[in-house]
Write an enzyme that holds these catalytic residues in place. Structure first.
Site, PDB file in Angstrom:
ATOM      1  N   ASP A  96       0.840  -1.190   0.000  1.00 32.56           N
ATOM      2  CA  ASP A  96       0.000   0.000   0.000  1.00 32.56           C
ATOM      3  C   ASP A  96       0.889   1.259   0.000  1.00 32.56           C
ATOM      4  O   ASP A  96       1.848   1.331   0.766  1.00 32.56           O
ATOM      5  CB  ASP A  96      -0.853  -0.053   1.284  1.00 32.56           C
ATOM      6  CG  ASP A  96      -1.998   0.921   1.220  1.00 32.56           C
ATOM      7  OD1 ASP A  96      -1.825   1.973   0.577  1.00 32.56           O
ATOM      8  OD2 ASP A  96      -3.047   0.615   1.817  1.00 32.56           O
ATOM      9  N   LYS A 149       3.944  14.527 -17.953  1.00 30.60           N
ATOM     10  CA  LYS A 149       2.841  15.469 -18.162  1.00 30.60           C
ATOM     11  C   LYS A 149       1.523  14.705 -18.251  1.00 30.60           C
ATOM     12  O   LYS A 149       1.542  13.517 -18.560  1.00 30.60           O
ATOM     13  CB  LYS A 149       3.083  16.336 -19.394  1.00 30.60           C
ATOM     14  CG  LYS A 149       3.134  15.541 -20.707  1.00 30.60           C
ATOM     15  CD  LYS A 149       2.070  15.853 -21.689  1.00 30.60           C
ATOM     16  CE  LYS A 149       0.941  15.020 -21.811  1.00 30.60           C
ATOM     17  NZ  LYS A 149       0.161  14.672 -22.878  1.00 30.60           N
ATOM     18  N   HIS A 179       7.596  14.530 -23.733  1.00 32.57           N
ATOM     19  CA  HIS A 179       8.432  13.770 -24.680  1.00 32.57           C
ATOM     20  C   HIS A 179       8.710  14.528 -25.971  1.00 32.57           C
ATOM     21  O   HIS A 179       9.646  14.202 -26.693  1.00 32.57           O
ATOM     22  CB  HIS A 179       7.831  12.377 -24.951  1.00 32.57           C
ATOM     23  CG  HIS A 179       6.656  12.374 -25.887  1.00 32.57           C
ATOM     24  ND1 HIS A 179       5.401  12.734 -25.507  1.00 32.57           N
ATOM     25  CD2 HIS A 179       6.559  12.047 -27.200  1.00 32.57           C
ATOM     26  CE1 HIS A 179       4.578  12.633 -26.535  1.00 32.57           C
ATOM     27  NE2 HIS A 179       5.259  12.211 -27.579  1.00 32.57           N
ATOM     28  N   GLU A 217      -3.704  14.176 -35.853  1.00 33.23           N
ATOM     29  CA  GLU A 217      -3.641  12.718 -35.751  1.00 33.23           C
ATOM     30  C   GLU A 217      -4.847  12.142 -36.468  1.00 33.23           C
ATOM     31  O   GLU A 217      -5.952  12.664 -36.320  1.00 33.23           O
ATOM     32  CB  GLU A 217      -3.657  12.294 -34.278  1.00 33.23           C
ATOM     33  CG  GLU A 217      -2.402  12.735 -33.550  1.00 33.23           C
ATOM     34  CD  GLU A 217      -2.406  12.421 -32.048  1.00 33.23           C
ATOM     35  OE1 GLU A 217      -1.347  12.110 -31.496  1.00 33.23           O
ATOM     36  OE2 GLU A 217      -3.491  12.509 -31.456  1.00 33.23           O
ATOM     37  N   ASP A 236      -4.218  18.051 -23.049  1.00 29.30           N
ATOM     38  CA  ASP A 236      -3.441  16.880 -23.440  1.00 29.30           C
ATOM     39  C   ASP A 236      -2.206  17.261 -24.267  1.00 29.30           C
ATOM     40  O   ASP A 236      -1.122  16.744 -24.040  1.00 29.30           O
ATOM     41  CB  ASP A 236      -4.348  15.929 -24.237  1.00 29.30           C
ATOM     42  CG  ASP A 236      -3.677  14.601 -24.553  1.00 29.30           C
ATOM     43  OD1 ASP A 236      -2.920  14.105 -23.702  1.00 29.30           O
ATOM     44  OD2 ASP A 236      -3.912  14.048 -25.646  1.00 29.30           O
ATOM     45  N   HIS A 241       2.882  20.153 -25.333  1.00 26.82           N
ATOM     46  CA  HIS A 241       3.651  19.940 -26.569  1.00 26.82           C
ATOM     47  C   HIS A 241       3.671  21.184 -27.477  1.00 26.82           C
ATOM     48  O   HIS A 241       4.735  21.645 -27.896  1.00 26.82           O
ATOM     49  CB  HIS A 241       3.073  18.773 -27.377  1.00 26.82           C
ATOM     50  CG  HIS A 241       3.010  17.474 -26.631  1.00 26.82           C
ATOM     51  ND1 HIS A 241       3.857  17.160 -25.605  1.00 26.82           N
ATOM     52  CD2 HIS A 241       2.210  16.387 -26.784  1.00 26.82           C
ATOM     53  CE1 HIS A 241       3.566  15.943 -25.154  1.00 26.82           C
ATOM     54  NE2 HIS A 241       2.573  15.457 -25.846  1.00 26.82           N
ATOM     55  N   LYS A 327      -7.740  14.952 -32.858  1.00 29.99           N
ATOM     56  CA  LYS A 327      -7.805  13.514 -33.143  1.00 29.99           C
ATOM     57  C   LYS A 327      -8.752  13.318 -34.320  1.00 29.99           C
ATOM     58  O   LYS A 327      -9.634  14.151 -34.563  1.00 29.99           O
ATOM     59  CB  LYS A 327      -8.363  12.757 -31.936  1.00 29.99           C
ATOM     60  CG  LYS A 327      -7.591  13.002 -30.640  1.00 29.99           C
ATOM     61  CD  LYS A 327      -6.591  11.916 -30.375  1.00 29.99           C
ATOM     62  CE  LYS A 327      -5.872  12.096 -29.084  1.00 29.99           C
ATOM     63  NZ  LYS A 327      -4.513  11.559 -29.099  1.00 29.99           N
TER      64      LYS A 327
HETATM   65  C1  BG6 Z   1       0.639  12.468 -25.813  1.00 29.23           C
HETATM   66  C2  BG6 Z   1      -0.857  12.626 -25.774  1.00 29.23           C
HETATM   67  O1  BG6 Z   1       1.249  13.282 -24.862  1.00 29.23           O
HETATM   68  O2  BG6 Z   1       1.112  12.832 -27.098  1.00 29.23           O
HETATM   69  C3  BG6 Z   1      -1.517  11.814 -26.872  1.00 29.23           C
HETATM   70  O3  BG6 Z   1      -1.350  12.209 -24.511  1.00 29.23           O
HETATM   71  C4  BG6 Z   1      -0.920  12.145 -28.217  1.00 29.23           C
HETATM   72  O4  BG6 Z   1      -2.931  12.025 -26.901  1.00 29.23           O
HETATM   73  C5  BG6 Z   1       0.600  12.048 -28.154  1.00 29.23           C
HETATM   74  O5  BG6 Z   1      -1.427  11.229 -29.169  1.00 29.23           O
HETATM   75  C6  BG6 Z   1       1.257  12.524 -29.444  1.00 29.23           C
HETATM   76  O6  BG6 Z   1       2.618  12.192 -29.386  1.00 29.23           O
HETATM   77  P1  BG6 Z   1       3.398  11.765 -30.690  1.00 29.23           P
HETATM   78  O7  BG6 Z   1       4.823  11.613 -30.239  1.00 29.23           O
HETATM   79  O8  BG6 Z   1       2.806  10.477 -31.169  1.00 29.23           O
HETATM   80  O9  BG6 Z   1       3.202  12.877 -31.677  1.00 29.23           O
END
Ligand code: BG6
Length: 473
Positions: A96, A149, A179, A217, A236, A241, A327
């Site tokens: 836990d 994040k 990332h 995307e 998100d 990003h 999306k």
């Molecule tokens: C993530 C989001 O941080 O980045 C996702 O949570 C998104 O929703 C993704 O699809 C996009 O990352 P990449 O590297 O695939 O462009």
């Protein structure tokens, strides 16, 4: 790149993954660790922690499954030795999170480790509990913490998260992962801007008329409906990003060679961003989203948003930045268009604005990397008419180290260059705070389109959206 831009603390001597049985470990962390083992970049113990009543054999199996799934075609493991080495580095502490015994067991498992890295792959609501017990068990000294994040879900929660983290670890031991900062093409924005001199004279409000950034995307929320319901597009990908890309494009030159200077200049961009007004943003939702698993039947969560942003600084005053992401759009790509002002006079019938843009810089960020400079050139013949041509400075399909692997490796080795600083996170939230709750109704859009048609009116005063083309780029 080993140079003075990078900062180095001592490397961690153990990696602890809180939430080792969860989704983030499965999708991102195990594949990254496997990649590090393949390249010989990991030789420290990896201790998984979770509240699930698992044993070590199950955690090892989880690692194998994750790597098989991420290995693409038929799940064939390319380097079985690396996978074996990874499973032999693994250890597991179950218990836990709200029990000191769990942390005492962790202390035992850490043995002589003096500089552990704690990856909090757990819901942020559990951060305070974990931090409290880490401190109570005497495990924070010399340690560092890695978080993913989104950092909070608005300004107040981000401030609270930062307060909790900073009460346990110093700022330079907190690694906030976005990332996008580990992506080749995005690192190249910083390099391209400041390794060249021809750009600086034109890189301002005198020559640039607008900037567009698209992150599209062609797929939906997949099996992440429940997660997506708690964030939406703005939280998100835009607050993190897209804003990170804006900061790299808009920042002033770093004052010295060191990533502290880059962090300073990026933070100033977020501070200079004008807080958004509801009229600055168009939100959309793809048709069919309401039928996704984990999504409320009357959900108002946006799967698309487009916004107009201003940076109130000497360099950028009056230049609109148009950002959009979504999306289920027509294609999967990320691209920046930096539009230059047209020539002062229209000397030729087909000069801008008649034939649209004359000069722009295009940064393709994914799926490939490209930097192209567009200019008008005359067509052969008697008439003074021409075409816009792109001069490519870069056009690559780089075989890059996966961003997550790069960043996890950096956090373990103690290089904080590509992470996000506390003040930047908070200022970025302050920009979107006014539209998180107060906004216009959502517009539906058909999957495979470029979002709701209302986005055209947003950009109309400065032209139109340029949709990333996937042919030859
Ligand atoms: C993530 C989001 O941080 O980045 C996702 O949570 C998104 O929703 C993704 O699809 C996009 O990352 P990449 O590297 O695939 O462009």
């Amino acid at each position: 790149m080993q140079n003075r831009l990078h900062s180095h603390a001592s490397p961690a001597d153990a990696l602890v993954i809180f939430g080792v049985t969860g989704d983030l470990a499965h999708r991102m962390i195990f594949p990254a660790l496997y990649g590090m083992l393949k390249s010989g970049a990991l030789d420290i113990p990896v201790i998984g922690v979770a509240s699930a009543k698992w044993n070590l054999a199950q955690v090892r199996q989880k690692a194998r499954d994750s790597i098989r799934q991420s290995s693409g075609q038929f799940g064939k493991i390319e380097d079985p030795d690396a996978l074996d080495r990874l499973t032999s580095l693994l250890n597991y502490v179950g218990g836990d999170y709200n029990d000191l015994n769990t942390f005492t067991a962790l202390k035992q498992a850490l043995g002589n480790a003096r500089r552990p890295a704690y990856f909090l792959a757990i819901p942020p609501a559990l951060f305070p509990t974990v931090m409290k017990w880490l401190a109570a068990a005497g495990l924070t000294e010399g340690g560092r913490v890695i978080v993913e994040k989104p950092f909070g879900r608005d300004l107040a929660s981000a401030q609270e998260l930062n307060r909790i983290a900073l009460s346990t670890f110093p700022e330079d031991s907190i690694y906030r992962i976005d990332h996008y900062l580990g992506k080749e093409a995005i690192m190249n924005i910083l390099y391209f801007r400041f390794a060249n001199s021809f750009l600086e004279p034109i890189w301002n409000r005198n020559c640039i008329s607008s900037v567009q950034i698209t992150l599209s995307e062609d797929f939906g929320v997949k099996d992440r409906g429940a997660f997506y319901e708690s964030v939406g597009c703005l939280r998100d990908v835009v607050q993190n990003h897209l804003f990170q890309i804006v900061a790299l494009l808009a920042m002033e030159p770093p004052a010295y060679q060191g990533f502290g200077a880059v962090h300073n200049e990026k933070a100033k961009v977020f501070q200079a961003m004008r807080a958004l007004h509801p009229d600055d943003i168009v939100r959309g939702q793809y048709t069919g989203y309401l039928n996704e698993i984990g999504v409320a039947k009357d959900s108002d969560v946006e799967t698309f948003c487009a916004l107009r942003l201003f940076i109130d600084s000497w360099r950028w005053e009056g230049v609109p930045w148009y950002l959009r992401s979504g999306k289920c759009l027509a294609t999967t790509a990320a691209e920046v268009i930096v539009e230059l002002k047209p020539p002062p006079q229209r000397l030729f019938d087909d000069s801008a604005p008649v034939s649209g843009r004359s000069n722009y810089l295009r940064f393709r960020l994914s799926p490939n990397s490209a930097i192209a400079l567009a200019a008008r050139v005359k067509r052969a013949g008697k008439e003074f008419v021409g075409d816009t041509r792109e001069l490519y400075l870069l056009n690559d399909q780089p075989s890059q180290e996966p961003p997550y692997q790069r960043l996890l490796g950096d956090a373990i080795s103690g290089d904080g260059s590509l992470f996000i600083r506390e003040d930047a996170v908070e200022s970025a939230w302050a920009v979107i705070e006014p539209v998180l709750k107060t906004h216009h109704p959502i517009y539906p859009y058909p999957p495979g389109s470029w979002g709701p048609e209302q986005v055209d009116a947003l950009i109309a005063p400065h032209g139109s959206w340029r949709n990333p083309q996937l042919v030859n780029t």
